[in-house]
Write a protein that holds these residues in place. Structure first.
Motif, short mmCIF file in Angstrom:
data_model
loop_
_atom_site.label_atom_id
_atom_site.label_comp_id
_atom_site.label_asym_id
_atom_site.label_seq_id
_atom_site.Cartn_x
_atom_site.Cartn_y
_atom_site.Cartn_z
N ALA A 168 4.06 -20.32 -4.56
CA ALA A 168 3.99 -18.96 -5.08
C ALA A 168 3.92 -17.99 -3.91
O ALA A 168 2.98 -18.03 -3.12
CB ALA A 168 2.75 -18.80 -5.97
N GLY A 169 4.92 -17.13 -3.79
CA GLY A 169 4.89 -16.09 -2.77
C GLY A 169 4.17 -14.87 -3.31
O GLY A 169 4.39 -14.48 -4.47
N VAL A 170 3.32 -14.27 -2.49
CA VAL A 170 2.47 -13.15 -2.95
C VAL A 170 2.58 -11.99 -1.97
O VAL A 170 2.50 -12.18 -0.75
CB VAL A 170 0.99 -13.59 -3.06
CG1 VAL A 170 0.11 -12.43 -3.53
CG2 VAL A 170 0.85 -14.79 -4.00
N ASP A 171 2.75 -10.79 -2.51
CA ASP A 171 2.78 -9.59 -1.67
C ASP A 171 2.31 -8.40 -2.48
O ASP A 171 2.18 -8.48 -3.71
CB ASP A 171 4.18 -9.34 -1.13
CG ASP A 171 4.18 -8.48 0.14
OD1 ASP A 171 3.09 -8.13 0.63
OD2 ASP A 171 5.28 -8.15 0.64
N GLU A 172 2.06 -7.29 -1.79
CA GLU A 172 1.56 -6.08 -2.44
C GLU A 172 2.38 -4.87 -2.00
O GLU A 172 3.11 -4.93 -1.01
CB GLU A 172 0.09 -5.85 -2.11
CG GLU A 172 -0.28 -5.84 -0.64
CD GLU A 172 0.08 -4.57 0.10
OE1 GLU A 172 0.23 -3.52 -0.55
OE2 GLU A 172 0.23 -4.63 1.33
N ALA A 173 2.23 -3.79 -2.74
CA ALA A 173 2.84 -2.51 -2.37
C ALA A 173 1.88 -1.40 -2.76
O ALA A 173 1.31 -1.43 -3.86
CB ALA A 173 4.17 -2.31 -3.09
N GLY A 174 1.68 -0.46 -1.85
CA GLY A 174 0.89 0.72 -2.21
C GLY A 174 -0.55 0.71 -1.77
O GLY A 174 -1.38 1.36 -2.41
N ARG A 175 -0.86 0.05 -0.66
CA ARG A 175 -2.23 0.13 -0.17
C ARG A 175 -2.53 1.48 0.47
O ARG A 175 -3.65 1.97 0.41
CB ARG A 175 -2.50 -0.98 0.86
CG ARG A 175 -2.68 -2.35 0.24
CD ARG A 175 -2.96 -3.43 1.28
NE ARG A 175 -4.18 -3.19 2.02
CZ ARG A 175 -4.69 -4.04 2.91
NH1 ARG A 175 -4.08 -5.18 3.15
NH2 ARG A 175 -5.80 -3.76 3.54
N GLY A 176 -1.52 2.12 1.06
CA GLY A 176 -1.75 3.33 1.83
C GLY A 176 -1.73 4.65 1.08
O GLY A 176 -2.31 5.62 1.57
N PRO A 177 -1.08 4.76 -0.07
CA PRO A 177 -0.98 6.06 -0.73
C PRO A 177 -2.33 6.65 -1.14
O PRO A 177 -3.33 5.95 -1.27
CB PRO A 177 -0.13 5.74 -1.97
CG PRO A 177 0.68 4.57 -1.58
CD PRO A 177 -0.24 3.75 -0.72
N LEU A 178 -2.29 7.95 -1.40
CA LEU A 178 -3.48 8.69 -1.82
C LEU A 178 -3.64 8.68 -3.33
O LEU A 178 -4.68 9.12 -3.85
CB LEU A 178 -3.41 10.14 -1.34
CG LEU A 178 -3.18 10.36 0.15
CD1 LEU A 178 -3.11 11.85 0.45
CD2 LEU A 178 -4.26 9.69 0.98
N ALA A 179 -2.62 8.22 -4.05
CA ALA A 179 -2.65 8.26 -5.51
C ALA A 179 -1.93 7.05 -6.09
O ALA A 179 -1.08 6.45 -5.44
CB ALA A 179 -2.00 9.55 -6.02
#
Length: 223
Positions: free
Chosen positions: A27-38
């Motif tokens: 299972a490959g795992v990744d994220e998006a959106g750790r840095g935004p303010l909202a």
């Protein structure tokens, strides 16, 4: 040393006994959106069947155009043996902090695909504690491992779609353009309008706007 070799050399085992069984689906795992303010942070897991032909065109989502990500998104859903995306909301981000909220999202997506996978590979240098599968962290994995590439695309597309919906509700912030990141235009809108319910209060630029009155209200008061 090449990027590929450097990343491979940085593999971190979840524990000393963790070994990848050649027969295990990963299972490959990744994220998006750790840095935004909202908006939420999106976390995805993808499991491919190694017996099926490879899906061409995969890459780190940041290296692809929005149109290409959308094309690949639907192809990944069709080709994957299993996949799962979670959007960890702003309330959880502010309560746990963005780092812990992201780790919790990783636990959730791995648990959702564990019925078909024997091992997880996480983009980055940390394996969350409490995963239901043995796992590795792979620095630069979204440019190396195909399942992680696919997870990065699902996470990015899912979050971008959410931010477009959010723009329809709060067009004054320009979420359709910056997707919640702290661009000059977004910061100016924050100062003018103050935060909405989807802004992360635990992030300093948002917190500072809460402590100061919106520019519009100040201008009216002066007038």
């Amino acid at each position: 040393m090449s990027r590929r070799h450097a990343a491979a050399a940085s593999l971190a085992l979840f524990d000393g006994a963790a070994v990848i069984d050649p027969g295990h689906r990963i299972a490959g795992v990744d994220e998006a959106g750790r840095g935004p303010l909202a908006g939420p942070v999106a976390v995805a897991a993808v499991v491919f069947d190694p017996q099926r032909p490879r899906l061409n065109g995969l890459d780190d989502s940041k290296q692809l155009t929005a149109a290409r990500r959308e094309q690949l998104h639907d192809r990944i859903l069709d080709r994957a043996l299993a996949w799962h995306v979670v959007l960890v909301d702003v309330e959880a981000i502010d309560r746990l902090n963005i780092y812990q909220a992201t780790l919790q999202g990783m636990r959730d997506v791995v648990a959702a695909v564990a019925h078909v996978a024997g091992f997880a590979r996480i983009d980055g240098n940390v394996v969350p504690k409490g995963l239901v599968l043995p796992a590795q962290a792979l620095v630069g994995g979204d440019g190396i491992d195909r399942a992680i590439m696919a997870a990065s695309i699902l996470a990015k597309v899912s979050r971008d779609r959410y931010m477009l919906d959010l723009h329809a509700r709060h067009p004054q912030y320009g979420f359709d353009q910056h997707k919640g990141y702290g661009t000059p235009a977004h910061l100016a809108a924050l100062r003018e309008h103050g935060p909405c319910a989807e802004h992360r209060r635990s992030f300093a630029p948002v917190r500072e706007c809460l402590e100061a009155p919106p520019a519009v209200a100040s201008a009216i008061a002066i007038a």
